[in-house]
Design a protein around this motif. Structure first.
Motif, PDB file in Angstrom:
ATOM      1  N   LEU A  18      36.790  19.930 -10.577  1.00 33.43           N
ATOM      2  CA  LEU A  18      35.490  19.251 -10.519  1.00 33.43           C
ATOM      3  C   LEU A  18      35.126  18.542 -11.823  1.00 33.43           C
ATOM      4  O   LEU A  18      34.066  17.923 -11.908  1.00 33.43           O
ATOM      5  CB  LEU A  18      34.401  20.256 -10.119  1.00 33.43           C
ATOM      6  N   GLU A  19      36.003  18.631 -12.819  1.00 29.76           N
ATOM      7  CA  GLU A  19      35.896  17.890 -14.073  1.00 29.76           C
ATOM      8  C   GLU A  19      37.316  17.618 -14.548  1.00 29.76           C
ATOM      9  O   GLU A  19      38.250  18.266 -14.083  1.00 29.76           O
ATOM     10  CB  GLU A  19      35.193  18.724 -15.152  1.00 29.76           C
ATOM     11  N   LYS A  20      37.477  16.696 -15.486  1.00 28.31           N
ATOM     12  CA  LYS A  20      38.824  16.503 -16.032  1.00 28.31           C
ATOM     13  C   LYS A  20      39.194  17.729 -16.857  1.00 28.31           C
ATOM     14  O   LYS A  20      38.332  18.417 -17.408  1.00 28.31           O
ATOM     15  CB  LYS A  20      38.917  15.218 -16.858  1.00 28.31           C
ATOM     16  N   VAL A  21      40.500  18.011 -16.901  1.00 25.75           N
ATOM     17  CA  VAL A  21      41.011  19.198 -17.575  1.00 25.75           C
ATOM     18  C   VAL A  21      42.038  18.757 -18.617  1.00 25.75           C
ATOM     19  O   VAL A  21      42.928  17.969 -18.313  1.00 25.75           O
ATOM     20  CB  VAL A  21      41.698  20.156 -16.574  1.00 25.75           C
ATOM     21  N   ALA A  22      41.922  19.282 -19.816  1.00 30.12           N
ATOM     22  CA  ALA A  22      42.913  19.014 -20.858  1.00 30.12           C
ATOM     23  C   ALA A  22      44.146  19.877 -20.637  1.00 30.12           C
ATOM     24  O   ALA A  22      44.059  20.965 -20.059  1.00 30.12           O
ATOM     25  CB  ALA A  22      42.318  19.309 -22.235  1.00 30.12           C
ATOM     26  N   LYS A  23      45.295  19.404 -21.098  1.00 33.21           N
ATOM     27  CA  LYS A  23      46.508  20.216 -21.048  1.00 33.21           C
ATOM     28  C   LYS A  23      46.225  21.529 -21.775  1.00 33.21           C
ATOM     29  O   LYS A  23      45.680  21.533 -22.875  1.00 33.21           O
ATOM     30  CB  LYS A  23      47.663  19.489 -21.727  1.00 33.21           C
ATOM     31  N   GLY A  24      46.557  22.649 -21.129  1.00 30.00           N
ATOM     32  CA  GLY A  24      46.303  23.962 -21.706  1.00 30.00           C
ATOM     33  C   GLY A  24      44.900  24.487 -21.449  1.00 30.00           C
ATOM     34  O   GLY A  24      44.583  25.614 -21.817  1.00 30.00           O
ATOM     35  N   GLY A  25      44.058  23.675 -20.803  1.00 26.09           N
ATOM     36  CA  GLY A  25      42.682  24.080 -20.528  1.00 26.09           C
ATOM     37  C   GLY A  25      42.583  25.143 -19.448  1.00 26.09           C
ATOM     38  O   GLY A  25      43.487  25.313 -18.629  1.00 26.09           O
ATOM     39  N   SER A  26      41.485  25.857 -19.447  1.00 27.77           N
ATOM     40  CA  SER A  26      41.222  26.906 -18.455  1.00 27.77           C
ATOM     41  C   SER A  26      40.563  26.315 -17.218  1.00 27.77           C
ATOM     42  O   SER A  26      39.648  25.493 -17.329  1.00 27.77           O
ATOM     43  CB  SER A  26      40.301  27.974 -19.040  1.00 27.77           C
ATOM     44  N   VAL A  27      41.028  26.761 -16.063  1.00 26.75           N
ATOM     45  CA  VAL A  27      40.491  26.314 -14.781  1.00 26.75           C
ATOM     46  C   VAL A  27      40.142  27.556 -13.974  1.00 26.75           C
ATOM     47  O   VAL A  27      40.994  28.401 -13.708  1.00 26.75           O
ATOM     48  CB  VAL A  27      41.528  25.461 -14.011  1.00 26.75           C
ATOM     49  N   ARG A  28      38.879  27.681 -13.598  1.00 26.67           N
ATOM     50  CA  ARG A  28      38.428  28.835 -12.817  1.00 26.67           C
ATOM     51  C   ARG A  28      38.308  28.431 -11.360  1.00 26.67           C
ATOM     52  O   ARG A  28      37.659  27.439 -11.022  1.00 26.67           O
ATOM     53  CB  ARG A  28      37.089  29.332 -13.336  1.00 26.67           C
ATOM     54  N   LEU A  29      38.923  29.197 -10.481  1.00 27.36           N
ATOM     55  CA  LEU A  29      38.950  28.886  -9.059  1.00 27.36           C
ATOM     56  C   LEU A  29      37.696  29.377  -8.354  1.00 27.36           C
ATOM     57  O   LEU A  29      37.173  30.444  -8.676  1.00 27.36           O
ATOM     58  CB  LEU A  29      40.184  29.512  -8.416  1.00 27.36           C
ATOM     59  N   MET A  30      37.232  28.571  -7.386  1.00 28.64           N
ATOM     60  CA  MET A  30      36.045  28.908  -6.609  1.00 28.64           C
ATOM     61  C   MET A  30      36.339  28.690  -5.128  1.00 28.64           C
ATOM     62  O   MET A  30      36.857  27.635  -4.744  1.00 28.64           O
ATOM     63  CB  MET A  30      34.868  28.023  -7.020  1.00 28.64           C
ATOM     64  N   LEU A  31      36.051  29.680  -4.309  1.00 27.26           N
ATOM     65  CA  LEU A  31      36.184  29.594  -2.864  1.00 27.26           C
ATOM     66  C   LEU A  31      34.880  30.062  -2.242  1.00 27.26           C
ATOM     67  O   LEU A  31      34.413  31.163  -2.548  1.00 27.26           O
ATOM     68  CB  LEU A  31      37.360  30.460  -2.376  1.00 27.26           C
ATOM     69  N   ASN A  32      34.292  29.230  -1.406  1.00 29.87           N
ATOM     70  CA  ASN A  32      33.034  29.561  -0.716  1.00 29.87           C
ATOM     71  C   ASN A  32      31.937  29.972  -1.697  1.00 29.87           C
ATOM     72  O   ASN A  32      31.182  30.912  -1.439  1.00 29.87           O
ATOM     73  CB  ASN A  32      33.250  30.659   0.328  1.00 29.87           C
ATOM     74  N   GLY A  33      31.875  29.305  -2.840  1.00 27.94           N
ATOM     75  CA  GLY A  33      30.840  29.578  -3.828  1.00 27.94           C
ATOM     76  C   GLY A  33      31.086  30.795  -4.691  1.00 27.94           C
ATOM     77  O   GLY A  33      30.302  31.086  -5.584  1.00 27.94           O
TER      78      GLY A  33
END
Length: 97
Positions: A18-33
């Protein structure tokens, strides 16, 4: 602070950042809120593009919306950027009968 990536259907193997991500950046997953696990991005990922959340072998279907959006053209690791460089469309192709 991690970027949120939305999983559309539980059986999907990609999530949309939902935003751009830098290499090595953290991405948190969301399912059904509901927030879930956090992944590390292996490459930079543009806004509203996809990240791999389950490993894919060459030839396996890339699932989003609970439907195939293409086939892996090579092995894809969790955290990899998913786009035309590693998946091929399988829709509307007369050569795949």
């Amino acid at each position: 602070m991690p970027v949120t990536a939305m999983i559309i259907e539980e059986r999907d193997n990609v999530a949309t950042c939902l935003e751009k991500v830098a290499k090595g950046g953290s991405v948190r997953l969301m399912l059904n809120g509901k927030m879930g696990k956090t992944l590390k991005a292996n490459q930079a990922i543009p806004y509203i593009h996809k990240i791999c959340i389950k490993p894919l072998k060459k030839g396996e279907h890339c699932m989003k919306y609970g439907l195939s959006i293409g086939v892996a053209s090579k092995d894809i690791k969790v955290g990899d950027y998913i786009h035309v460089h590693n998946i091929e469309s399988a829709r509307g192709r007369g050569d795949l009968a």
